[in-house]
Enzyme design. Sequence first.
Site, PDB file in Angstrom:
ATOM      1  CD  GLN A  76      28.003 -21.558  14.172  1.00 41.39           C
ATOM      2  OE1 GLN A  76      27.063 -22.188  13.694  1.00 41.39           O
ATOM      3  NE2 GLN A  76      27.981 -20.259  14.271  1.00 41.39           N
TER       4      GLN A  76
ATOM      5  CB  CYS B  28      21.644 -17.624  12.219  1.00 38.09           C
ATOM      6  SG  CYS B  28      20.705 -17.135  13.667  1.00 38.09           S
TER       7      CYS B  28
ATOM      8  CB  CYS C 132      16.976 -31.782   2.852  1.00 41.25           C
ATOM      9  SG  CYS C 132      18.431 -32.336   3.681  1.00 41.25           S
TER      10      CYS C 132
ATOM     11  CG  ASP D 241      27.131 -15.455  16.048  1.00 36.60           C
ATOM     12  OD1 ASP D 241      26.053 -15.453  15.422  1.00 36.60           O
ATOM     13  OD2 ASP D 241      27.884 -16.441  16.093  1.00 36.60           O
TER      14      ASP D 241
ATOM     15  CB  CYS E 283      18.093 -38.023   1.057  1.00 36.99           C
ATOM     16  SG  CYS E 283      17.275 -38.770   2.470  1.00 36.99           S
TER      17      CYS E 283
ATOM     18  CB  CYS F  47      20.821 -37.966   8.053  1.00 37.58           C
ATOM     19  SG  CYS F  47      20.845 -36.267   7.476  1.00 37.58           S
TER      20      CYS F  47
ATOM     21  CB  CYS G 212      12.918 -36.299   6.039  1.00 37.91           C
ATOM     22  SG  CYS G 212      14.092 -35.468   7.114  1.00 37.91           S
TER      23      CYS G 212
END
Length: 454
Positions: free
Chosen positions: A285, A411, A83, A384, A74, A162, A80
Amino acid sequence: MAEWKKNDRIDVMIEDMSETGEGIGKTDGFTWFIKDTVIGDKVQAKVMKTKKSYGFAKLERITEPSFNRIEPKCPVAGPCGGCQLQAMDYGEQLRYKERKIYNNITRIGGFSEVPMQPIMGMDEPWRYRNKAQFPWGLDKDGNIVTGFYAGRTHSIISCEDCLLGIEENQEVLRQIKAHMERYHLIPYEEASHKGLIRHTLIRKGFRTGEIMVCQVINGNSLPHSKELVERLLEIPGMTSISFNINKERTNVILGDKVENLYGPGYITDFIGAVKYRISPLSFYQVNPVQTEKLYGTALAYAGLTGVETVWDLYCGIGTISLFLAQKAKKVYGVEIVPQAIEDARENARLNGLDNVEFFVGKAEEVLPEQYEKHQVYADVIVVDPPRKGCDEACLNTIVKMGPKRVVYVSCDSATLARDMKYLAENGYKVEKVRGCDMFPQALHTEVCCLIVKA
């Protein structure tokens, strides 16, 4: 130990990465955090700020690139904030994430052994996100721009395509930008709380091909919406178009009120054989390919034979509950967001699953109440939770209820490790741990664990 001052130059070998994506290296036992580096890089950096045992330095040059360093795909990967790992080879990203899970479980959980199964990576770690939210603003020349906020700021890095998102994003944003220019609609400005156009939310059902656009506005109506709908309907798959009213001074993207402009007000998608209805405000998700692997693992760990009673805590729109209901006798789901529970009940109807019941409320309140008042029990409990992990009252009730198996989907492996420790101290044993890379190129990773009654 050397005394480091601001603007000093240092030479460092990067040995690890922080939770926020900075490279970590040491000089004379002193720890440095250096952005834009990857494990294995030898770098020269300039000291910015020091504390007692660690400091922050700015990368000046890479003197010897890591064997795992690659050219980011990218063009705006650096500025940005989205990432953090694009300069790292994907195989190394997976190893880094697996190591992070292992280290958290051993350090925070205090486990000497971790029964790790291989992390589930992606064959194609790009274009995996089924959802994107693009803020609108003006650049310094007064042109309308959209993209993503630069790391830790609210200044927009212009990016309409993106590489983690769907290809259709670009065309949706092009049409909205043309509409703004044609009718002189002003993007929202946080400082003055003026301007109409805030964020554009785009979602796609990967299996159905259905696309949703929801435009967030700082007002009560979207001018010339009929013309915008006509333009957006030229995009194949366009199924639902709406606007969302958010007139608050807030960082929260969506307000509570959605006005429908076209379509049924939702899109549908599948995970495995289960169909889900997704509205603009639903949690779903973002990586459907990996979600199927993660939920498949949770289902396998649950070991259902058709006679079990299962509780699914923090169930959202019932994504895991319905997956489990295919093989359980009865599933109870608990979630604090009323709208999500409405969606969950609708999703159960949609799939003809009548062995699922949903409760609105906090897991740590609903579970003890149902257990103590109504003597409900569980063969399997699936959790979760959000990033902060399970509440201690909830863990305490799980221990009291004594299910044979606890399947923990997490997570955040740091809070997972803390909760695993609690369960291990109260009669449970960790049997399997498996990472699932839901966010290639970014730092986070999901984990699925099987914890059994010892």
